[in-house]
Write an enzyme that holds these catalytic residues in place. Structure first.
Site: not given
Length: 135
Positions: A44, A48
């Protein structure tokens, strides 16, 4: 990678082309995990973090303002279920953060960057109650 990096970058490219060199601004939504190091968050956090770096490149490359909001533990969105389950209660109990974030906290940061007279570009604002500084 598609959802958290490629999609936002393609959308930004189309937006920049549509507004040309006019006065405009965009805000990417990242995560505090893209700024700090949190075990187990590679899948994740890496896209980002790439989004944050790309925003800074685009802010330099384009004539429009490009900034990033990096939310922390919020009682909305992806983190809501974890908050409800008690996964992050230790952050409150140990005084690491004063409370969980709210959607309005993130919205205020986004609006700030989108104000027509905003002087900032290429910046990242962690909306995390100070969590990143205490980990």
């Amino acid at each position: 990678m598609r959802v958290n990096f490629i999609g936002p970058v393609l959308l930004a490219r189309d937006f920049a082309a549509a507004v040309g060199g006019g006065d405009a601004a965009m805000v990417f939504i990242s995560t505090m995990q893209g700024i700090g190091v949190f075990a187990g968050s590679t899948v994740y956090a890496a896209p980002k973090a790439a989004l944050i770096h790309t925003a800074r490149i685009l802010a330099k490359q384009w004539k429009i303002r490009v900034n990033v909001v990096a939310p922390g533990v919020n009682n909305a969105g992806m983190a809501e279920q974890s908050v409800v389950s008690g996964k992050y209660n230790s952050f409150l109990e140990k005084g690491v953060i004063p409370r969980f974030g709210r959607p309005t906290d993130v919205a205020r940061a986004i609006v700030f960057f989108l104000e027509p007279d905003c002087y900032l570009s290429g910046q990242v604002l962690a909306v995390d109650g100070g969590l990143i500084t205490r980990m």
